[in-house]
Design an enzyme around this catalytic site. Structure first.
Site, PDB file in Angstrom:
ATOM      1  N   LYS A 178       0.881  -1.167   0.000  1.00  0.00           N
ATOM      2  CA  LYS A 178       0.000   0.000   0.000  1.00  0.00           C
ATOM      3  C   LYS A 178       0.915   1.212   0.000  1.00  0.00           C
ATOM      4  O   LYS A 178       1.425   1.631   1.034  1.00  0.00           O
ATOM      5  CB  LYS A 178      -0.891  -0.023   1.241  1.00  0.00           C
ATOM      6  CG  LYS A 178      -2.235   0.652   1.082  1.00  0.00           C
ATOM      7  CD  LYS A 178      -2.160   2.135   0.842  1.00  0.00           C
ATOM      8  CE  LYS A 178      -1.839   2.947   2.060  1.00  0.00           C
ATOM      9  NZ  LYS A 178      -1.536   4.359   1.754  1.00  0.00           N
ATOM     10  N   GLU A 254      10.186   1.588  10.848  1.00  0.00           N
ATOM     11  CA  GLU A 254      11.162   2.681  10.819  1.00  0.00           C
ATOM     12  C   GLU A 254      10.351   3.950  10.931  1.00  0.00           C
ATOM     13  O   GLU A 254       9.594   4.290  10.016  1.00  0.00           O
ATOM     14  CB  GLU A 254      11.956   2.580   9.514  1.00  0.00           C
ATOM     15  CG  GLU A 254      13.299   3.223   9.638  1.00  0.00           C
ATOM     16  CD  GLU A 254      13.306   4.498   8.878  1.00  0.00           C
ATOM     17  OE1 GLU A 254      13.064   5.541   9.530  1.00  0.00           O
ATOM     18  OE2 GLU A 254      13.513   4.456   7.674  1.00  0.00           O
ATOM     19  N   CYS A 288      13.739  10.903   6.875  1.00  0.00           N
ATOM     20  CA  CYS A 288      13.658  10.605   8.305  1.00  0.00           C
ATOM     21  C   CYS A 288      15.028  10.682   8.966  1.00  0.00           C
ATOM     22  O   CYS A 288      15.126  10.869  10.161  1.00  0.00           O
ATOM     23  CB  CYS A 288      13.045   9.231   8.513  1.00  0.00           C
ATOM     24  SG  CYS A 288      14.081   7.932   7.859  1.00  0.00           S
ATOM     25  N   GLU A 390       9.264  16.349  15.537  1.00  0.00           N
ATOM     26  CA  GLU A 390       9.643  16.129  14.146  1.00  0.00           C
ATOM     27  C   GLU A 390       8.812  17.044  13.236  1.00  0.00           C
ATOM     28  O   GLU A 390       7.587  17.012  13.265  1.00  0.00           O
ATOM     29  CB  GLU A 390       9.409  14.673  13.729  1.00  0.00           C
ATOM     30  CG  GLU A 390       9.889  14.417  12.302  1.00  0.00           C
ATOM     31  CD  GLU A 390       9.615  12.980  11.812  1.00  0.00           C
ATOM     32  OE1 GLU A 390      10.561  12.327  11.366  1.00  0.00           O
ATOM     33  OE2 GLU A 390       8.459  12.538  11.890  1.00  0.00           O
TER      34      GLU A 390
HETATM   35  N1  LIG Z   1       9.887   8.400   6.401  1.00  0.00           N
HETATM   36  C1  LIG Z   1       9.326   8.959   7.432  1.00  0.00           C
HETATM   37  O1  LIG Z   1       9.785   8.875   8.521  1.00  0.00           O
HETATM   38  C2  LIG Z   1       8.071   9.697   7.187  1.00  0.00           C
HETATM   39  C3  LIG Z   1       7.554  10.508   8.157  1.00  0.00           C
HETATM   40  N2  LIG Z   1       6.424  11.182   7.927  1.00  0.00           N
HETATM   41  C4  LIG Z   1       5.923  12.057   8.984  1.00  0.00           C
HETATM   42  O2  LIG Z   1       4.561  11.793   9.139  1.00  0.00           O
HETATM   43  C5  LIG Z   1       3.810  12.990   9.003  1.00  0.00           C
HETATM   44  C6  LIG Z   1       2.468  12.669   8.396  1.00  0.00           C
HETATM   45  O3  LIG Z   1       2.601  12.246   7.050  1.00  0.00           O
HETATM   46  P1  LIG Z   1       1.761  11.029   6.526  1.00  0.00           P
HETATM   47  O4  LIG Z   1       1.913  10.866   5.082  1.00  0.00           O
HETATM   48  O5  LIG Z   1       0.352  11.163   7.054  1.00  0.00           O
HETATM   49  O6  LIG Z   1       2.536   9.849   7.233  1.00  0.00           O
HETATM   50  P2  LIG Z   1       2.031   8.467   7.701  1.00  0.00           P
HETATM   51  O7  LIG Z   1       3.033   7.859   8.557  1.00  0.00           O
HETATM   52  O8  LIG Z   1       0.666   8.615   8.310  1.00  0.00           O
HETATM   53  O9  LIG Z   1       1.852   7.698   6.316  1.00  0.00           O
HETATM   54  C7  LIG Z   1       2.742   6.766   5.838  1.00  0.00           C
HETATM   55  C8  LIG Z   1       1.953   5.605   5.244  1.00  0.00           C
HETATM   56  O10 LIG Z   1       1.125   5.013   6.235  1.00  0.00           O
HETATM   57  C9  LIG Z   1      -0.221   4.897   5.758  1.00  0.00           C
HETATM   58  N3  LIG Z   1      -1.110   4.960   6.905  1.00  0.00           N
HETATM   59  C10 LIG Z   1      -1.500   6.047   7.598  1.00  0.00           C
HETATM   60  N4  LIG Z   1      -2.301   5.686   8.629  1.00  0.00           N
HETATM   61  C11 LIG Z   1      -2.414   4.338   8.584  1.00  0.00           C
HETATM   62  C12 LIG Z   1      -3.123   3.374   9.372  1.00  0.00           C
HETATM   63  N5  LIG Z   1      -3.850   3.727  10.428  1.00  0.00           N
HETATM   64  N6  LIG Z   1      -3.017   2.083   9.027  1.00  0.00           N
HETATM   65  C13 LIG Z   1      -2.272   1.699   7.973  1.00  0.00           C
HETATM   66  N7  LIG Z   1      -1.599   2.567   7.186  1.00  0.00           N
HETATM   67  C14 LIG Z   1      -1.661   3.869   7.489  1.00  0.00           C
HETATM   68  C15 LIG Z   1      -0.330   6.042   4.780  1.00  0.00           C
HETATM   69  O11 LIG Z   1      -1.415   5.850   3.905  1.00  0.00           O
HETATM   70  C16 LIG Z   1       1.026   5.975   4.105  1.00  0.00           C
HETATM   71  O12 LIG Z   1       1.054   4.942   3.141  1.00  0.00           O
HETATM   72  C17 LIG Z   1       4.680  13.884   8.170  1.00  0.00           C
HETATM   73  O13 LIG Z   1       4.400  15.213   8.401  1.00  0.00           O
HETATM   74  C18 LIG Z   1       6.042  13.512   8.646  1.00  0.00           C
HETATM   75  O14 LIG Z   1       6.344  14.215   9.815  1.00  0.00           O
HETATM   76  C19 LIG Z   1       5.749  11.027   6.766  1.00  0.00           C
HETATM   77  C20 LIG Z   1       6.214  10.217   5.770  1.00  0.00           C
HETATM   78  C21 LIG Z   1       7.460   9.543   5.898  1.00  0.00           C
HETATM   79  O1  LIG Z   2      17.259   3.109   3.374  1.00  0.00           O
HETATM   80  C1  LIG Z   2      17.745   4.219   3.188  1.00  0.00           C
HETATM   81  O2  LIG Z   2      18.856   4.372   2.715  1.00  0.00           O
HETATM   82  C2  LIG Z   2      16.998   5.449   3.482  1.00  0.00           C
HETATM   83  C3  LIG Z   2      16.017   5.487   4.320  1.00  0.00           C
HETATM   84  C4  LIG Z   2      15.287   6.693   4.555  1.00  0.00           C
HETATM   85  C5  LIG Z   2      14.173   6.677   5.262  1.00  0.00           C
HETATM   86  O3  LIG Z   2      13.778   5.567   5.868  1.00  0.00           O
HETATM   87  C6  LIG Z   2      13.217   7.789   5.376  1.00  0.00           C
HETATM   88  O4  LIG Z   2      13.531   8.897   4.999  1.00  0.00           O
HETATM   89  O5  LIG Z   2      12.116   7.524   5.833  1.00  0.00           O
END
Ligand SMILES: NC(=O)C1=CN([C@@H]2O[C@H](COP(=O)(O)OP(=O)(O)OC[C@H]3O[C@@H](n4cnc5c(N)ncnc54)[C@H](O)[C@@H]3O)[C@@H](O)[C@H]2O)C=CC1
Ligand SMILES: O=C(O)/C=C/C=C(\O)C(=O)O
Length: 486
Positions: A178, A254, A288, A390
């Site tokens: 997803k 993660e 992240c 964050e």
């Molecule tokens: N790589 C990272 O660490 C990321 C961090 N973020 C953080 O999260 C904040 C919110 O962004 P979002 O896109 O809403 O992040 P999110 O963590 O809510 O979304 C990431 C994924 O999880 C899914 N998701 C959300 N709620 C879910 C649930 N209850 N059950 C199953 N899947 C679910 C979303 O559809 C998406 O595919 C951002 O402002 C940022 O701070 C967002 C994206 C990546």
């Molecule tokens: O696997 C990597 O090299 C990078 C990871 C980065 C993330 O997990 C992120 O930005 O959420």
């Protein structure tokens, strides 16, 4: 208008409900595609297809045969590099220079690395004595866990999705992915590559939709999903963990971070500035692993702040197609609202705004984009919101420190523990400080330097488990011990 469908059991299908949502280009706010939103029926069909495929040709293949197919998947990504690049940059708005250097090549590498690893990894064996003197041999075998639910985020869509799908498939599992609702394109495109590479139907399934009360929740709640891997926000991780508790299904998470960078006065300042520019501003700060808190030893504090400010002000803001641009928009107007709310909070809490703090002026055709200025603050208390929460934007707070122990204490003071960077030319100090930092990943005199064989993941509220190299096998396989009495 492009239409994005689910991939279920080898066929691209729409939702029975007819429900769709818009995929928006964050650089100009225009709709790129209509995406089908999966209901419970589509998620169930995808999970059932994945389960059936475990017993089909995929489940019967040797490791080498699977590895060969996964190499073809990697080659397929490379052969269609420009299409992947275009799709990723349309979805995210990130500079093509960045995506062509990191996102797309890593998408391919994630299949090759794990295909090769599986061909070469050994399992343990122990001879043991028995009371009758004849002895016994224990040996371990790895078996796929089953159907893996993959929930991936929008910041590095192809890279992070394949970071999960690569090892999952190499280990013989099947997947239902997803992707983030913000970035469905490359996950869908990968479906075409999988088919062309000879991945059997049902092995790689994709359902599109949102999180709560939508495809994400339906997938993670599904009792036939054996394990769930997720990258994203800590609060979402909590929700997924609750869903996974039913049936005691394992998770690999993660999650969020609020990563610290520690800059000692004995660093190579050119390198520290160059590295901090990347760790704060790359991908619009939407990584992240990025740095949102910088602690700089007092003798070089003013110079460091001045040079990082100059660096931030020299970033070229623009669209993916602008060859000069190295700084794109945020992922969405909604995320921009969140980031701008922190820009306001910083001011309300008394920050000195060194640079940025608002929205840049853009030409009329880009006015609907999610643009923000790269931003630096100083002067905030350690408990301020932008120092502790964050933000996931192109911004950082810089604070001076006087003693090594103080820097370590500050870096460790939050509930997150994903990554940290240390800038120093003193090797003993580098090792000493790295050993004390509460983070899953510590970079010394670098940032985002990745060897895919190494353990990757966060401590504290930044995650559960480690992926990368053999560590991925802990999550994607069941290790079974067989004890043979001789
Ligand atoms: N790589 C990272 O660490 C990321 C961090 N973020 C953080 O999260 C904040 C919110 O962004 P979002 O896109 O809403 O992040 P999110 O963590 O809510 O979304 C990431 C994924 O999880 C899914 N998701 C959300 N709620 C879910 C649930 N209850 N059950 C199953 N899947 C679910 C979303 O559809 C998406 O595919 C951002 O402002 C940022 O701070 C967002 C994206 C990546
Ligand atoms: O696997 C990597 O090299 C990078 C990871 C980065 C993330 O997990 C992120 O930005 O959420």
């Amino acid at each position: 208008m492009k239409e994005i469908k689910h991939l279920i059991n080898g066929a691209f299908v729409g939702s029975a409900s007819g429900r769709t949502f818009e995929d928006v280009n964050p650089a100009n706010g225009q709709v790129i595609a209509r995406v089908h939103e999966a209901g419970r029926a589509e998620v169930d069909a995808a999970v059932q297809a994945a389960r059936a495929a475990l017993k089909g040709p995929w489940g019967k293949m040797s490791v080498s045969e699977r590895a060969e197919i996964l190499h073809r998947v990697a080659d397929g990504i490379t052969a269609r590099f420009d299409e992947f690049l275009e799709a990723e940059c349309l979805d995210t708005g990130k500079p093509k220079s960045l995506a062509s250097h990191i996102d797309i090549p890593r998408g391919a590498a994630n299949f090759k690395v794990f295909a090769d690893l599986l061909k070469n990894v050994a399992t343990e064996a122990f001879e043991m004595a028995t009371p009758d003197g004849s002895g016994a041999i224990n040996y371990a075998v790895r078996r796929p866990k089953g159907v893996i639910g993959v929930i991936s985020p929008w910041n590095l869509p192809l890279l992070l999705m394949t970071w999960k799908v690569g090892p999952a498939l190499a280990c013989g599992n099947t997947v239902v992915v997803k992707p983030s609702e913000e970035t469905p394109l490359t996950t869908a495109l990968l479906g075409e590559v999988m088919q062309a590479a000879g991945v059997p139907a049902g092995v790689y399934n994709v359902v599109h939709g949102f999180g709560p009360d939508s495809a994400g929740a339906f997938l993670t709640e599904h009792p036939d999903v054996n394990a769930i891997t997720f990258t994203g926000e800590t609060r979402t991780g909590e929700a997924i963990m609750r869903a996974a508790a039913k049936g005691v299904r394992p998770v690999s998470f993660e999650l969020g971070g609020k990563n610290a960078g520690i800059v000692f006065a004995d660093c190579d300042l050119d390198k520290a500035i160059e590295g901090s520019m990347r760790s704060v501003f790359a991908n619009g700060g939407q990584v992240c692993l990025g740095t949102e808190r910088l602690y700089v030893e007092r003798p070089i504090f003013d110079e460091f702040v001045a040079r990082l400010k100059a660096g931030a002000e020299s970033l070229v803001i623009g669209t993916p197609d602008d060859p000069q641009a190295n700084f794109g928009p945020l992922i969405s107007l909604q995320h921009r609202e969140k980031v701008l709310s922190y820009y306001q909070k910083a001011v309300d809490e008394g920050a000195t705004v060194v640079t940025g703090g608002g929205v840049p002026e853009m030409p009329a055709e880009l006015a609907g984009g999610a643009w923000v200025q790269p931003t630096i603050w100083t002067g905030l208390a350690d408990g301020a919101a932008v120092v502790t929460e964050e933000i996931f934007g192109p911004c950082c707070h810089i604070r001076p420190f006087d003693r090594e122990e103080e820097a370590v204490e500050l870096a460790n003071s939050l509930p997150y523990g994903l990554a940290a960077t240390i800038w120093t030319e003193n090797t003993s100090r580098a090792h000493r400080v790295a050993g004390q930092l509460e983070a899953g990943i510590v970079w010394v005199n670098s940032w985002f330097l990745r060897d895919l064989r190494t353990a990757f993941g966060g401590s504290k509220q930044s995650g559960i488990g480690r992926e990368g190299g053999v560590h991925s096998l802990e999550f994607y396989t069941e290790l079974k011990n067989i004890c043979v009495k001789l």
